[in-house]
Scaffold this active site. Sequence first.
Site, PDB file in Angstrom:
ATOM      1  N   ILE A 202     -13.777   1.420  -0.957  1.00  0.00           N
ATOM      2  CA  ILE A 202     -15.176   1.851  -0.747  1.00  0.00           C
ATOM      3  C   ILE A 202     -15.224   2.917   0.358  1.00  0.00           C
ATOM      4  CG2 ILE A 202     -17.485   1.110  -0.008  1.00  0.00           C
ATOM      5  CD1 ILE A 202     -16.861  -1.675  -1.058  1.00  0.00           C
TER       6      ILE A 202
ATOM      7  N   GLU B 210      -2.966 -10.330   4.107  1.00  0.00           N
ATOM      8  CA  GLU B 210      -2.118  -9.768   5.156  1.00  0.00           C
ATOM      9  C   GLU B 210      -0.791 -10.521   5.167  1.00  0.00           C
ATOM     10  OE1 GLU B 210      -3.422  -7.124   7.229  1.00  0.00           O
ATOM     11  OE2 GLU B 210      -4.699  -7.292   5.486  1.00  0.00           O
TER      12      GLU B 210
ATOM     13  N   LYS C  96     -12.867  -5.130  10.803  1.00  0.00           N
ATOM     14  CA  LYS C  96     -13.638  -4.185   9.988  1.00  0.00           C
ATOM     15  C   LYS C  96     -15.076  -4.086  10.512  1.00  0.00           C
ATOM     16  CE  LYS C  96     -10.573  -4.977   6.061  1.00  0.00           C
ATOM     17  NZ  LYS C  96     -10.266  -5.822   4.909  1.00  0.00           N
TER      18      LYS C  96
ATOM     19  N   LYS D 193      11.841  -0.515   8.058  1.00  0.00           N
ATOM     20  CA  LYS D 193      12.600  -1.234   9.094  1.00  0.00           C
ATOM     21  C   LYS D 193      13.861  -1.886   8.544  1.00  0.00           C
ATOM     22  CE  LYS D 193      10.127  -4.297  11.134  1.00  0.00           C
ATOM     23  NZ  LYS D 193       8.994  -4.979  11.708  1.00  0.00           N
TER      24      LYS D 193
ATOM     25  N   GLY E  53      -5.504  -4.567  -2.419  1.00  0.00           N
ATOM     26  CA  GLY E  53      -4.573  -4.283  -3.518  1.00  0.00           C
ATOM     27  C   GLY E  53      -3.990  -2.885  -3.351  1.00  0.00           C
TER      28      GLY E  53
ATOM     29  N   VAL F 234       0.837  -1.210   0.000  1.00  0.00           N
ATOM     30  CA  VAL F 234       0.000   0.000   0.000  1.00  0.00           C
ATOM     31  C   VAL F 234       0.871   1.259   0.000  1.00  0.00           C
ATOM     32  CG1 VAL F 234      -1.872   1.221   1.183  1.00  0.00           C
ATOM     33  CG2 VAL F 234      -1.844  -1.267   1.169  1.00  0.00           C
TER      34      VAL F 234
ATOM     35  N   GLU G 202     -10.122   5.714   6.520  1.00  0.00           N
ATOM     36  CA  GLU G 202     -11.034   5.169   5.512  1.00  0.00           C
ATOM     37  C   GLU G 202     -10.499   3.873   4.909  1.00  0.00           C
ATOM     38  OE1 GLU G 202     -14.260   6.744   4.394  1.00  0.00           O
ATOM     39  OE2 GLU G 202     -14.170   4.591   4.127  1.00  0.00           O
TER      40      GLU G 202
HETATM   41  N1  HSE Z   1      -6.055  -8.464   3.590  1.00  0.00           N
HETATM   42  C1  HSE Z   1      -7.076  -7.489   3.386  1.00  0.00           C
HETATM   43  C2  HSE Z   1      -8.137  -8.097   2.489  1.00  0.00           C
HETATM   44  C3  HSE Z   1      -6.486  -6.262   2.778  1.00  0.00           C
HETATM   45  O1  HSE Z   1      -7.872  -9.147   1.873  1.00  0.00           O
HETATM   46  O2  HSE Z   1      -9.230  -7.552   2.397  1.00  0.00           O
HETATM   47  C4  HSE Z   1      -7.426  -5.096   2.705  1.00  0.00           C
HETATM   48  O3  HSE Z   1      -7.844  -4.682   3.976  1.00  0.00           O
END
Ligand code: HSE
Length: 388
Positions: free
Chosen positions: A125, A180, A195, A36, A292, A12, A118
């Site tokens: 979205i 992740e 979420k 890091k 993504g 990201v 956001e």
């Molecule tokens: N790992 C998360 C997903 C990334 O697949 O939705 C976006 O938050």
Amino acid sequence: MLTIGLFGFGCVGQGLWDVIHRTHGLRSRIARIFVKDKHKARPLPQSAFTFERHDILNDGSINVVVELIDDAEAAFEIVSAAMRNGKAVVTANKKMVATRFRELLELQRESQQPLLYEASTGGSIPIIRNLEEYYDNDLLSGVEGIVNGTTNYILSKLSVNNEANYYDVLHDAQRLGFAESDPTLDVDAWDAAYKTVVISAHAFGAVIHPDDVVRRGIATITPFDVAVARSHGCDIKLLSRTSLHNNKLIAWALPTFVPHTDMLAHIENETNAIRLHGAFSDDQLLIGKGAGAHPTASAVLSDIAALKYGYRYEYKKLFQNDIPQFNTDISTRVYIRGDESHLKSIDFIDVEIDHKANNNRYLIGRTSMRALAESEPFISSECFIAIV
Ligand code: HSE
């Protein structure tokens, strides 16, 4: 002019670098990037980077910190220090926001600095700002949808190809930058639970803990489960739901049989979709890329742009009088595939289908969400469970 200190230069972070440099008229620049690993090859000159947090946190010329690292504890330290040093913060860290919600509220109050997130929920979205601003006065009764791109990618591939191998598809989702760094957070539905916590707070003013979300992932799915769902005219999706029942809040992130007549069944790959049930607006569905580099960076960019006009969340619903209490005491229809002992250990109100054939045993019936969440199959690695 916004001068940005960026923490993290992974998928990201690099996406944000691209979108900022392709967005004219934003009048923002990334002054410094904290990373890091000193030895990793990177597409920018070494002078763009620092390995010392304080080079950004103590730099008075930097007025915005964008936090895009995946360690929620380190992220919280960075965000706290930045806000206390008078910097606005934008983050995509759903785990940090969900697990530290009240502390982050207090930090915003104390430091008088905005914290926008956001990109933490629903990828591209614009769900949080919509819940804050647009649905401020509508009587929402529920928010549900697909909020994890990785699991939706896996489930889409398994649905179109019965031969597809779960681990190969998961590996593709990792390679494409959806998952992740620890993909169990995706497939065990932790990511969707975080979420769900963020949505619950902004939709209903209810701050719950991720452990409160009734949560189970997709890691135990088999082609048989996909075929059973199909025979019922459904596809399996990992759905997040937070909704009110008699003014009590229920929140879950669970695999669900979604009928083909429902638009959510047709949301494919890493796309997310969030449906809002409002008393006056009726149903509305927001659809967009949920994971993504560029889609997630677009939400970060939108927060950076919002800082230019002094935007901050007001959390109006959190300060209303009738904040709903959390509850898991509702009845729900479920599909459970497992062996005899697993199926017997669930307290069903009624059983509609009791299937035994070719070593495959499953039940579809009604049980209470609480009984389900406390049952032994709910934590078993040998069962697959879905809401029907
Ligand atoms: N790992 C998360 C997903 C990334 O697949 O939705 C976006 O938050």
